[in-house]
Design a protein around this motif. Structure first.
Motif, short mmCIF file in Angstrom:
data_model
loop_
_atom_site.label_atom_id
_atom_site.label_comp_id
_atom_site.label_asym_id
_atom_site.label_seq_id
_atom_site.Cartn_x
_atom_site.Cartn_y
_atom_site.Cartn_z
N GLY A 144 3.81 -31.88 6.60
CA GLY A 144 4.47 -32.45 7.77
C GLY A 144 5.74 -33.23 7.47
O GLY A 144 6.18 -34.05 8.28
N MET A 145 6.33 -32.98 6.32
CA MET A 145 7.59 -33.66 6.00
C MET A 145 8.72 -33.08 6.84
O MET A 145 8.69 -31.91 7.22
CB MET A 145 7.95 -33.46 4.53
CG MET A 145 7.24 -34.31 3.58
SD MET A 145 8.05 -34.09 1.95
CE MET A 145 7.37 -35.49 1.14
N SER A 146 9.72 -33.89 7.08
CA SER A 146 10.93 -33.37 7.72
C SER A 146 11.69 -32.54 6.69
O SER A 146 11.46 -32.65 5.48
CB SER A 146 11.80 -34.52 8.21
OG SER A 146 12.36 -35.21 7.10
N VAL A 147 12.60 -31.73 7.17
CA VAL A 147 13.43 -30.93 6.28
C VAL A 147 14.21 -31.85 5.34
O VAL A 147 14.34 -31.59 4.14
CB VAL A 147 14.37 -30.01 7.09
CG1 VAL A 147 15.42 -29.36 6.21
CG2 VAL A 147 13.56 -28.93 7.82
N ALA A 148 14.72 -32.96 5.87
CA ALA A 148 15.49 -33.91 5.06
C ALA A 148 14.63 -34.51 3.95
O ALA A 148 15.07 -34.64 2.80
CB ALA A 148 16.07 -35.00 5.95
N GLU A 149 13.39 -34.89 4.28
CA GLU A 149 12.50 -35.45 3.27
C GLU A 149 12.17 -34.43 2.18
O GLU A 149 12.18 -34.74 0.99
CB GLU A 149 11.20 -35.95 3.90
CG GLU A 149 11.35 -37.19 4.74
CD GLU A 149 10.07 -37.54 5.49
OE1 GLU A 149 9.79 -38.75 5.59
OE2 GLU A 149 9.38 -36.62 5.98
N ALA A 150 11.88 -33.20 2.60
CA ALA A 150 11.58 -32.15 1.63
C ALA A 150 12.79 -31.87 0.73
O ALA A 150 12.64 -31.65 -0.47
CB ALA A 150 11.14 -30.87 2.34
N ALA A 151 13.98 -31.91 1.32
CA ALA A 151 15.20 -31.72 0.53
C ALA A 151 15.33 -32.82 -0.51
O ALA A 151 15.71 -32.56 -1.66
CB ALA A 151 16.42 -31.68 1.45
N ASP A 152 15.01 -34.05 -0.13
CA ASP A 152 15.04 -35.16 -1.08
C ASP A 152 14.03 -34.95 -2.20
O ASP A 152 14.34 -35.15 -3.38
CB ASP A 152 14.72 -36.49 -0.38
CG ASP A 152 15.91 -37.07 0.35
OD1 ASP A 152 17.05 -36.61 0.11
OD2 ASP A 152 15.70 -37.99 1.16
N VAL A 153 12.82 -34.56 -1.84
CA VAL A 153 11.76 -34.38 -2.84
C VAL A 153 12.14 -33.28 -3.83
O VAL A 153 11.99 -33.45 -5.05
CB VAL A 153 10.41 -34.04 -2.17
CG1 VAL A 153 9.40 -33.55 -3.18
CG2 VAL A 153 9.88 -35.26 -1.42
N LEU A 154 12.64 -32.17 -3.33
CA LEU A 154 12.95 -31.03 -4.19
C LEU A 154 14.38 -31.08 -4.74
O LEU A 154 14.78 -30.19 -5.50
CB LEU A 154 12.70 -29.72 -3.45
CG LEU A 154 11.25 -29.50 -3.03
CD1 LEU A 154 11.11 -28.22 -2.21
CD2 LEU A 154 10.33 -29.46 -4.24
N GLU A 155 15.12 -32.09 -4.30
CA GLU A 155 16.49 -32.30 -4.77
C GLU A 155 17.38 -31.09 -4.54
O GLU A 155 18.06 -30.61 -5.44
CB GLU A 155 16.48 -32.73 -6.23
CG GLU A 155 15.75 -34.04 -6.44
CD GLU A 155 15.64 -34.46 -7.90
OE1 GLU A 155 15.58 -33.59 -8.79
OE2 GLU A 155 15.60 -35.69 -8.14
N VAL A 156 17.33 -30.57 -3.30
CA VAL A 156 18.19 -29.47 -2.86
C VAL A 156 18.76 -29.82 -1.50
O VAL A 156 18.34 -30.79 -0.86
CB VAL A 156 17.43 -28.12 -2.80
CG1 VAL A 156 16.91 -27.71 -4.17
CG2 VAL A 156 16.28 -28.19 -1.80
N ALA A 157 19.69 -29.02 -1.02
CA ALA A 157 20.30 -29.24 0.29
C ALA A 157 19.30 -28.92 1.41
O ALA A 157 18.39 -28.10 1.23
CB ALA A 157 21.54 -28.37 0.44
N GLU A 158 19.49 -29.56 2.56
CA GLU A 158 18.61 -29.30 3.71
C GLU A 158 18.65 -27.84 4.12
O GLU A 158 17.63 -27.25 4.47
CB GLU A 158 19.00 -30.20 4.89
CG GLU A 158 18.67 -31.65 4.66
CD GLU A 158 19.02 -32.54 5.85
OE1 GLU A 158 18.96 -32.06 7.00
OE2 GLU A 158 19.33 -33.72 5.61
N GLY A 159 19.84 -27.22 4.07
CA GLY A 159 19.96 -25.81 4.41
C GLY A 159 19.13 -24.92 3.50
O GLY A 159 18.59 -23.89 3.93
N THR A 160 19.02 -25.33 2.25
CA THR A 160 18.21 -24.58 1.29
C THR A 160 16.74 -24.64 1.69
O THR A 160 16.02 -23.63 1.62
CB THR A 160 18.41 -25.14 -0.13
OG1 THR A 160 19.80 -25.05 -0.46
CG2 THR A 160 17.59 -24.38 -1.15
#
Length: 186
Positions: A144-160
């Motif tokens: 249930g993470m937001s796209v922005a949070e997941a991007a932070d966790v995986l250290e990639v861009a939100e679009g990715t």
């Protein structure tokens, strides 16, 4: 109010700061708050309860030791997710690849049986898609993470993250339809 009640009232950031300042109980409170969620992330990432347990332990030890590296530009939970996911990936790299899933006992009752079969089918399908897509889907759709949070966790861009989730969902749908025919995936 007792000292322990005071800890339970503090924010995650306050607890982490208290830990860095030498409070011996603050990190324990953080662990207590987030261990179940981090366990769920680890199990879905590793697909093996034993590896997940080791990764959670490694991750929390790392977080305990590196608490002063928290910059505060993300939530503490996002920081913990990143550490746990990295610990999982480290553990997975050390293990030879296998396509086998852990054995699970199926429940006797029909509804539980069907539910368990569906979970195992989804887990098996997740194991067949690329790791990057699986991780994105695990964080966004299952945790249930937001796209922005997941991007932070995986250290990639939100679009990715959006792209990986879209491709991963399409691949899962195809795998599940192939296994069960039309109508299996809603």
């Amino acid at each position: 109010m007792t000292y322990l009640e005071d800890l339970s009232q503090q924010t995650d950031r306050d607890l982490l700061a208290a830990h860095c300042a030498g409070d011996q109980d603050a990190f324990g409170e953080l662990f207590k708050r987030h261990k179940d969620r981090m366990w769920a992330v680890a199990v879905r990432t590793c697909r093996d309860p034993e590896l997940a347990a080791d990764a959670v332990q490694d991750g929390f030890i790392s977080a305990f030791r590196r608490a002063d590296s928290f910059r505060g530009d993300a939530q503490v939970t996002t920081w913990l997710h990143r550490i746990i996911v990295n610990a999982c990936l480290d553990r997975l790299r050390r293990v030879k690849p296998t396509s086998e899933l852990p054995e699970y006992e199926l429940a006797d009752r029909r509804d539980e049986h069907a539910s368990t079969v569906v979970r195992l089918d989804v887990q098996e399908a997740l194991g067949k898609i690329p790791e990057a897509q699986r991780l994105a889907l695990t964080l966004v759709d299952m945790q249930g993470m937001s796209v922005a949070e997941a991007a932070d966790v995986l250290e990639v861009a939100e679009g990715t993250i959006k792209s990986r989730c879209a491709r991963g969902r399409a691949a899962l749908a195809e795998l599940l339809v192939d296994k069960h025919g039309e109508g299996y995936v809603h």
